[in-house]
Motif scaffolding. Structure first.
Motif, PDB file in Angstrom:
ATOM      1  N   ALA A  62       0.832  -1.205   0.000  1.00 10.41           N
ATOM      2  CA  ALA A  62       0.000   0.000   0.000  1.00 10.41           C
ATOM      3  C   ALA A  62       0.869   1.258   0.000  1.00 10.41           C
ATOM      4  O   ALA A  62       0.591   2.217  -0.724  1.00 10.41           O
ATOM      5  CB  ALA A  62      -0.928  -0.013   1.216  1.00 10.41           C
ATOM      6  N   LEU A  63       1.928   1.269   0.794  1.00  7.96           N
ATOM      7  CA  LEU A  63       2.805   2.441   0.852  1.00  7.96           C
ATOM      8  C   LEU A  63       3.554   2.633  -0.459  1.00  7.96           C
ATOM      9  O   LEU A  63       3.845   3.767  -0.861  1.00  7.96           O
ATOM     10  CB  LEU A  63       3.789   2.303   2.019  1.00  7.96           C
ATOM     11  N   ALA A  84       2.309   1.883  -3.387  1.00  8.23           N
ATOM     12  CA  ALA A  84       1.324   2.346  -4.370  1.00  8.23           C
ATOM     13  C   ALA A  84       0.824   3.764  -4.082  1.00  8.23           C
ATOM     14  O   ALA A  84       0.315   4.433  -4.992  1.00  8.23           O
ATOM     15  CB  ALA A  84       0.145   1.382  -4.416  1.00  8.23           C
ATOM     16  N   TYR A  85       0.959   4.234  -2.853  1.00  6.86           N
ATOM     17  CA  TYR A  85       0.443   5.548  -2.452  1.00  6.86           C
ATOM     18  C   TYR A  85       1.558   6.371  -1.817  1.00  6.86           C
ATOM     19  O   TYR A  85       1.647   6.495  -0.592  1.00  6.86           O
ATOM     20  CB  TYR A  85      -0.741   5.385  -1.499  1.00  6.86           C
ATOM     21  N   ASP A 110       2.087   9.536  -1.448  1.00  4.25           N
ATOM     22  CA  ASP A 110       1.687  10.662  -0.594  1.00  4.25           C
ATOM     23  C   ASP A 110       1.414  10.186   0.834  1.00  4.25           C
ATOM     24  O   ASP A 110       1.772  10.867   1.809  1.00  4.25           O
ATOM     25  CB  ASP A 110       0.442  11.350  -1.153  1.00  4.25           C
ATOM     26  N   VAL A 111       0.761   9.031   0.958  1.00  7.75           N
ATOM     27  CA  VAL A 111       0.516   8.449   2.281  1.00  7.75           C
ATOM     28  C   VAL A 111       1.850   8.093   2.932  1.00  7.75           C
ATOM     29  O   VAL A 111       2.077   8.362   4.120  1.00  7.75           O
ATOM     30  CB  VAL A 111      -0.372   7.193   2.163  1.00  7.75           C
ATOM     31  N   ARG A 112       2.736   7.500   2.165  1.00  8.74           N
ATOM     32  CA  ARG A 112       4.047   7.099   2.689  1.00  8.74           C
ATOM     33  C   ARG A 112       4.821   8.308   3.230  1.00  8.74           C
ATOM     34  O   ARG A 112       5.362   8.260   4.330  1.00  8.74           O
ATOM     35  CB  ARG A 112       4.843   6.414   1.572  1.00  8.74           C
ATOM     36  N   GLU A 131      -6.715   1.899   8.069  1.00 12.35           N
ATOM     37  CA  GLU A 131      -7.079   1.736   6.662  1.00 12.35           C
ATOM     38  C   GLU A 131      -6.547   0.418   6.108  1.00 12.35           C
ATOM     39  O   GLU A 131      -7.210  -0.236   5.295  1.00 12.35           O
ATOM     40  CB  GLU A 131      -6.552   2.929   5.852  1.00 12.35           C
ATOM     41  N   VAL A 155      -9.789   2.189  -2.747  1.00  9.28           N
ATOM     42  CA  VAL A 155      -8.713   3.180  -2.629  1.00  9.28           C
ATOM     43  C   VAL A 155      -8.176   3.183  -1.204  1.00  9.28           C
ATOM     44  O   VAL A 155      -8.945   3.155  -0.233  1.00  9.28           O
ATOM     45  CB  VAL A 155      -9.227   4.584  -3.008  1.00  9.28           C
ATOM     46  N   PHE A 156      -6.841   3.205  -1.069  1.00  5.06           N
ATOM     47  CA  PHE A 156      -6.210   3.245   0.253  1.00  5.06           C
ATOM     48  C   PHE A 156      -6.162   4.696   0.721  1.00  5.06           C
ATOM     49  O   PHE A 156      -5.345   5.498   0.250  1.00  5.06           O
ATOM     50  CB  PHE A 156      -4.806   2.654   0.178  1.00  5.06           C
ATOM     51  N   ASP A 157      -7.031   5.042   1.650  1.00  4.92           N
ATOM     52  CA  ASP A 157      -7.185   6.437   2.081  1.00  4.92           C
ATOM     53  C   ASP A 157      -7.312   6.518   3.604  1.00  4.92           C
ATOM     54  O   ASP A 157      -8.407   6.419   4.155  1.00  4.92           O
ATOM     55  CB  ASP A 157      -8.425   7.051   1.421  1.00  4.92           C
ATOM     56  N   GLN A 178       3.964  -5.800  -7.615  1.00  5.41           N
ATOM     57  CA  GLN A 178       2.669  -5.318  -7.144  1.00  5.41           C
ATOM     58  C   GLN A 178       1.576  -5.866  -8.064  1.00  5.41           C
ATOM     59  O   GLN A 178       1.867  -6.164  -9.228  1.00  5.41           O
ATOM     60  CB  GLN A 178       2.647  -3.785  -7.209  1.00  5.41           C
TER      61      GLN A 178
END
Length: 418
Positions: A245-246, A248-249, A251-253, A286, A337-339, A393
């Motif tokens: 997840a990190l 792929a996203y 901004d979250v990471r 999440e 979506v991972f949010d 992935q």
């Protein structure tokens, strides 16, 4: 089936096994809280789980004693007492991981997270009653037991244990290995019964039922293994799925790294840091939503009942699936979506919309451990390293007793430059 039902109660046609599928939060509240006595933990998953952890029925005297012990052990004062031991064990385990991943060597994320989580929880639960070398043996036996025969046994709960199914031999061998490790600990604890220890073994040995009866050695062994499974399985899987997840996203990471750098610094993370890691908790929540490790928790119907106009027959099975509840689009917009921002405030969301640890009076005992150990492990690791996903992935789940990655997940560790 879940997508086609779209939250409606349906009866799944799986040949001789036809469970009712229930996913709506308001329906789950009725089953798990409002009329909980009519929906028992029996059949399907519970029958094979019982071979591993003993009595799972909420009617059993042994289970009620164990539940009281768990509640005492998982209270805030008790967890605070073991916080120093937990943080020290995590720091040592991350040191070992750093050595194993030195010079950019890729490591198996699931195996490494298993090693860290198991060492941490066993130290908390058993203290010095088990040698470090045997902790890894206990972990290997537990992983084997929970991945061997559960799929076939869950889908065919009507098949008696006397009829062999694929994986049974491996499962039985793993259970014997667990017994060989745990029973000597129980026997030694009884011999030293008055040594003042406050670990889970001592608490189970000293516990008494309403009639004054104590647990026998088998019930104590079951209590240890059951709590160990509850306190480890979800954390290991989530801390493995999370790297995908990190990746792929980004901004979250970045936001996660920034919070850990600000709160923990060069680490290791401390127990007092956990309440400050608010975004870290949201990321973990999440991950729990999207990768619902406890993907199914069935119940048996005691007496005829009606939910939202649908009649449920006595003796039938209800299939509760957090995995599907967490994907209802009217409850969780853009559910794939991972949010983490979904969890900034969840006061407007139905209390049974988030089912990562179940709900009602039989909520999973591992919940308290997860929200302490997972942030501490993640923060300690990320205060020193930046894990980089080295395998393809996306990370797809595999159905066992709980969801686990289908393929090997490899990561490399880049030291943090400050």
């Amino acid at each position: 089936m879940g997508r086609e039902a779209n939250g409606e109660i349906v009866r799944a046609n799986l040949g001789p096994f036809r469970p009712y599928l229930i996913t709506r939060p308001e329906h789950l509240q009725y089953v798990l809280r409002d009329n909980v006595d009519n929906f028992r933990r029996e059949g399907m998953m519970w029958k094979p789980v019982g071979r591993l952890v003993g009595d799972t029925s909420d009617l059993g005297a042994s289970w009620n004693i164990r539940r009281r012990v768990y509640q005492n052990l998982l209270s805030a004062p008790s967890t605070a007492l073991v916080a120093d031991e937990m943080t020290a064990t995590i720091a040592e385990a991350v040191d070992v991981l750093g050595e194993r991943a030195a010079d950019g060597r890729p490591v198996d994320a699931y195996g490494e997270m298993t090693r860290i989580v198991y060492r941490t929880i066993i130290r908390v639960l058993l203290g010095d009653r088990i040698e470090l070398s045997k902790i890894d043996q206990l972990g290997e036996a537990m992983v084997t037991a929970t991945t061997s025969s559960f799929r076939s046994r869950m889908l065919m709960p009507f098949i008696p244990f006397s009829v062999p199914l694929p994986g049974d031999r491996t499962f039985n061998r793993a259970v014997r290995a667990l017994d060989d490790l745990v029973f000597p600990i129980v026997h030694e604890a009884r011999r030293r019964e008055d040594d003042g220890s406050r670990d889970v073994v001592s608490m189970l040995i000293h516990a008494r039922g309403d009639d004054g009866a104590a647990l026998d050695d088998k019930a104590v062994r079951d209590g240890i293994v059951g709590l160990f499974m509850a306190a480890t399985d979800t954390t290991v899987s989530i801390l493995t799925f999370l790297w995908g997840a990190l990746d792929a996203y980004p901004d979250v990471r970045t936001k996660l790294y920034d919070e850990i750098d600000r709160v923990v610094g060069t680490g290791p993370a401390r127990y007092d840091d956990v309440p400050k890691l608010t975004y870290t908790k949201m990321v973990l929540q999440e991950a729990l939503r999207l990768f619902s490790v406890g993907w199914i928790t069935p119940r048996g119907v005691r007496e005829d009942d009606v939910i939202d106009g649908v009649r449920l027959k006595a003796g039938s099975t209800i299939a509760i699936s957090p995995f599907l509840t967490h994907r209802l689009p009217d409850v969780w917009p853009q559910p794939h979506v991972f949010d983490p921002e979904r969890f900034v405030s969840d006061r407007s969301r139905h209390r049974f919309a988030f089912m990562a640890f179940g709900g009602g009076p039989h909520q999973c005992a591992g919940r308290v451990f997860f929200y302490i150990e997972a942030p501490l492990i993640l923060a300690t690791l990320l205060s020193r390293y930046r894990p980089v996903l080295a395998s393809p992935q996306p990370i797809e789940p595999r159905v066992d007793l709980t969801l686990k990655p289908r393929e090997r997940v490899e990561i490399t560790l880049q030291p943090v430059r400050r």
